[in-house]
Design an enzyme around this catalytic site. Structure first.
Site, PDB file in Angstrom:
ATOM      1  N   LYS A 289       0.867  -1.190   0.000  1.00 47.44           N
ATOM      2  CA  LYS A 289       0.000   0.000   0.000  1.00 47.44           C
ATOM      3  C   LYS A 289       0.893   1.227   0.000  1.00 47.44           C
ATOM      4  O   LYS A 289       2.040   1.172   0.422  1.00 47.44           O
ATOM      5  CB  LYS A 289      -0.881   0.006   1.262  1.00 47.44           C
ATOM      6  CG  LYS A 289      -2.147   0.820   1.103  1.00 47.44           C
ATOM      7  CD  LYS A 289      -3.231   0.036   0.395  1.00 47.44           C
ATOM      8  CE  LYS A 289      -4.491   0.868   0.214  1.00 47.44           C
ATOM      9  NZ  LYS A 289      -5.629   0.016  -0.214  1.00 47.44           N
TER      10      LYS A 289
HETATM   11  P1  NAD Z   1     -13.146   7.508  -2.687  1.00 51.58           P
HETATM   12  O1  NAD Z   1     -12.138   8.547  -2.349  1.00 51.58           O
HETATM   13  O2  NAD Z   1     -13.549   7.306  -4.113  1.00 51.58           O
HETATM   14  O3  NAD Z   1     -14.502   7.737  -1.851  1.00 51.58           O
HETATM   15  C1  NAD Z   1     -14.520   7.881  -0.457  1.00 51.58           C
HETATM   16  C2  NAD Z   1     -15.916   8.331  -0.062  1.00 51.58           C
HETATM   17  O4  NAD Z   1     -16.013   8.353   1.371  1.00 51.58           O
HETATM   18  C3  NAD Z   1     -16.266   9.748  -0.512  1.00 51.58           C
HETATM   19  O5  NAD Z   1     -17.630   9.794  -0.896  1.00 51.58           O
HETATM   20  C4  NAD Z   1     -16.058  10.581   0.768  1.00 51.58           C
HETATM   21  O6  NAD Z   1     -16.811  11.791   0.757  1.00 51.58           O
HETATM   22  C5  NAD Z   1     -16.559   9.596   1.788  1.00 51.58           C
HETATM   23  N1  NAD Z   1     -16.177   9.866   3.167  1.00 51.58           N
HETATM   24  C6  NAD Z   1     -14.975  10.234   3.655  1.00 51.58           C
HETATM   25  N2  NAD Z   1     -15.058  10.399   4.988  1.00 51.58           N
HETATM   26  C7  NAD Z   1     -16.330  10.094   5.340  1.00 51.58           C
HETATM   27  C8  NAD Z   1     -17.038  10.080   6.572  1.00 51.58           C
HETATM   28  N3  NAD Z   1     -16.437  10.392   7.721  1.00 51.58           N
HETATM   29  N4  NAD Z   1     -18.350   9.730   6.570  1.00 51.58           N
HETATM   30  C9  NAD Z   1     -18.968   9.414   5.415  1.00 51.58           C
HETATM   31  N5  NAD Z   1     -18.344   9.414   4.226  1.00 51.58           N
HETATM   32  C10 NAD Z   1     -17.040   9.757   4.195  1.00 51.58           C
HETATM   33  O7  NAD Z   1     -12.581   6.139  -2.084  1.00 51.58           O
HETATM   34  P2  NAD Z   1     -12.970   4.644  -2.505  1.00 51.58           P
HETATM   35  O8  NAD Z   1     -11.998   4.167  -3.493  1.00 51.58           O
HETATM   36  O9  NAD Z   1     -14.431   4.559  -2.758  1.00 51.58           O
HETATM   37  O10 NAD Z   1     -12.610   3.875  -1.157  1.00 51.58           O
HETATM   38  C11 NAD Z   1     -13.516   3.776  -0.058  1.00 51.58           C
HETATM   39  C12 NAD Z   1     -13.049   2.661   0.861  1.00 51.58           C
HETATM   40  O11 NAD Z   1     -13.012   1.430   0.115  1.00 51.58           O
HETATM   41  C13 NAD Z   1     -11.638   2.834   1.433  1.00 51.58           C
HETATM   42  O12 NAD Z   1     -11.602   2.248   2.720  1.00 51.58           O
HETATM   43  C14 NAD Z   1     -10.773   2.029   0.469  1.00 51.58           C
HETATM   44  O13 NAD Z   1      -9.556   1.627   1.051  1.00 51.58           O
HETATM   45  C15 NAD Z   1     -11.710   0.864   0.212  1.00 51.58           C
HETATM   46  N6  NAD Z   1     -11.405   0.112  -1.012  1.00 51.58           N
HETATM   47  C16 NAD Z   1     -11.377   0.722  -2.231  1.00 51.58           C
HETATM   48  C17 NAD Z   1     -11.123  -0.028  -3.374  1.00 51.58           C
HETATM   49  C18 NAD Z   1     -11.150   0.575  -4.754  1.00 51.58           C
HETATM   50  O14 NAD Z   1     -11.051  -0.189  -5.724  1.00 51.58           O
HETATM   51  N7  NAD Z   1     -11.312   1.877  -4.905  1.00 51.58           N
HETATM   52  C19 NAD Z   1     -10.858  -1.408  -3.264  1.00 51.58           C
HETATM   53  C20 NAD Z   1     -10.905  -2.006  -2.004  1.00 51.58           C
HETATM   54  C21 NAD Z   1     -11.186  -1.230  -0.887  1.00 51.58           C
END
Ligand code: NAD
Length: 414
Positions: A104
């Site tokens: 990561k």
């Molecule tokens: P992103 O940046 O696209 O979206 C994050 C979202 O969370 C946004 O809508 C933001 O406004 C919201 N957010 C942030 N703080 C918040 C809070 N306190 N309360 C409510 N909403 C809040 O990120 P993403 O890629 O969608 O990732 C989200 C999660 O999924 C992370 O934990 C990431 O590690 C995990 N993840 C992502 C992927 C991927 O392919 N993108 C894969 C596996 C896991």
């Protein structure tokens, strides 16, 4: 109790090690990252001033293959958070049986307060600083919180220009035009929906009957909401970092996506009522999908969760205490290393396609993703049933067991 992501990841590993009966030496080896790099990332801002950002890349384990894991842009990111996320990637890749270790990265930048040009310069400088560590056979990055396919394109370009030829397999989650894969942008969400469906089916409940709340409306949360909506589930509560909207009759997700595309936030959407964003976690629903930040469901929140299923789209959304409270209350948690593994599965497909320079159809990708998620879900559910383990412990035990097996078979050099 320490509720940080690293403490949570370490406690989950310790529980798995105890179940597997490994000794202290093996435990320490599994707990300790193989390689870490901390770099200074100086940024020339648009107004001519300079800002010093900090960058991190951690390869937690590389015994089963190259490091694999996302790159996070957030002001709050630090080495310990990256260590935790890298460890979860190790167990996740082993669980869905893709030939990768876990890695990561992170940069201490708030993407919302920096221009596109500033983000590009930051990305290129960070890539250049960690160049010795990355590559298609060494460590492959992908999007995470605060980064996207454009970021992956800049990394791929910086790496390729320095090598003197085009190397698409150095990142995944790239734009299609430069070697991205069909289906990658929605893969994590598709996997979340696949395992939610499997867990509901095991309980004799149809997806089309349930109400769902989702924390986070980014890459994972928004597509999961859209898929659930199109499959007939009623998504009644959604939050982002700015606020939340609820509609007990079900939110119109395509309209909400159009609203957020135009305004950048869910607040102000006229198809629902505004609520405090914390209310989404305790909304009166059947399924809760945390898809935003780590540590969102601590003991306090867990004691008020009304959902029967928590399907973890985010990494590490439930603390150890939160897990215990949910288990005591009979809430089934489908853990992150299983639930959000769809992203890394299609990242693997993208890497395979780039290495072979041969592209698959979207139907092939969706089918192969579905098979892998189903196989992983069935393995976790079977282990959970046969040994009386929580799904979290079962998933971690399978992932940790496969990594330890790779260590055993390879032997210790010298
Ligand atoms: P992103 O940046 O696209 O979206 C994050 C979202 O969370 C946004 O809508 C933001 O406004 C919201 N957010 C942030 N703080 C918040 C809070 N306190 N309360 C409510 N909403 C809040 O990120 P993403 O890629 O969608 O990732 C989200 C999660 O999924 C992370 O934990 C990431 O590690 C995990 N993840 C992502 C992927 C991927 O392919 N993108 C894969 C596996 C896991």
């Amino acid at each position: 109790m320490d509720t940080s992501a690293l403490a949570t990841a370490q406690a989950q590993l310790a529980a798995a090690v105890e179940i597997l009966g490994y000794d202290a030496g093996v435990h320490e080896m599994l707990a300790t990252p193989r390689r870490e790099m901390r770099v200074a990332v100086p940024l020339r801002r648009d107004d001519g001033s300079f800002e010093l950002l900090h960058g991190y890349r951690v390869q937690h384990n590389i015994s089963r293959g190259p490091g694999k894991g996302g790159l996070r842009y957030s002001a709050a990111v630090d080495m310990d958070e990256v260590r935790a996320l890298a460890m979860w990637m190790t167990w996740k890749c082993a669980l869905v049986d893709v030939p990768y270790g876990g890695a990561k990265g992170g940069v201490t930048i708030d993407p919302l307060t920096h221009s596109l040009g500033e983000l590009e310069r930051t990305t290129r400088r960070f890539t250049s600083e960690i160049m010795p560590m990355i590559g298609p056979e060494r460590d492959i990055m992908a999007p995470d919180v605060g980064t996207d396919e454009r970021t992956m394109g800049w990394i791929m370009d910086t790496f390729s220009v320095n090598a003197g030829y085009t190397i698409p397999a150095v990142t995944t989650g790239k734009p299609l035009a430069i070697g991205g894969s069909l289906g990658r942008a929605t893969a994590t969400s598709r996997g979340v929906v696949d395992v939610a469906d499997a867990a509901l089916t095991d309980a004799g409940v149809a997806l089309s009957e349930v109400k769902v709340a989702i924390q986070g409306f980014g890459k994972v949360g928004s597509h999961a909401a859209a898929m659930l909506h199109s499959m007939g589930a009623s998504v009644t509560a959604i939050s982002d970092q700015f606020g939340a909207v609820v509609n007990p009759d079900g939110l119109d997700i395509p309209a909400l996506m159009a609203h957020t595309a135009a305004t950048g936030k869910v607040v102000g959407f006229d198809g629902g009522d505004p609520v405090d964003h914390a209310a989404v976690l305790t909304a009166d629903v059947d399924v809760l999908i945390p898809a935003a930040v780590a540590g969102a469901i601590g003991a306090e929140v867990a004691s008020q969760v009304k959902a029967r299923w928590v399907v973890e789209g985010a990494n590490g959304p439930t603390t150890v205490e939160g897990d215990r409270v949910l288990a005591d209350r009979g809430v089934q948690v489908v853990p992150d290393v299983l639930a959000n593994a769809g992203g890394v599965v299609v990242s693997y497909f993208e890497w395979v396609q780039a290495n072979q320079a041969y592209w698959w159809t979207e139907a092939e990708i969706t089918e192969r993703l579905g098979q892998r998620m189903r196989t992983a879900y069935d393995a976790v559910a079977a282990r959970s049933r046969s040994e009386g383990l929580s799904m979290r412990d079962a998933a971690t035990v399978i992932g940790v067991g496969r990594v330890a097996q790779a260590h055993r078979i390879r032997g210790l050099y010298p």
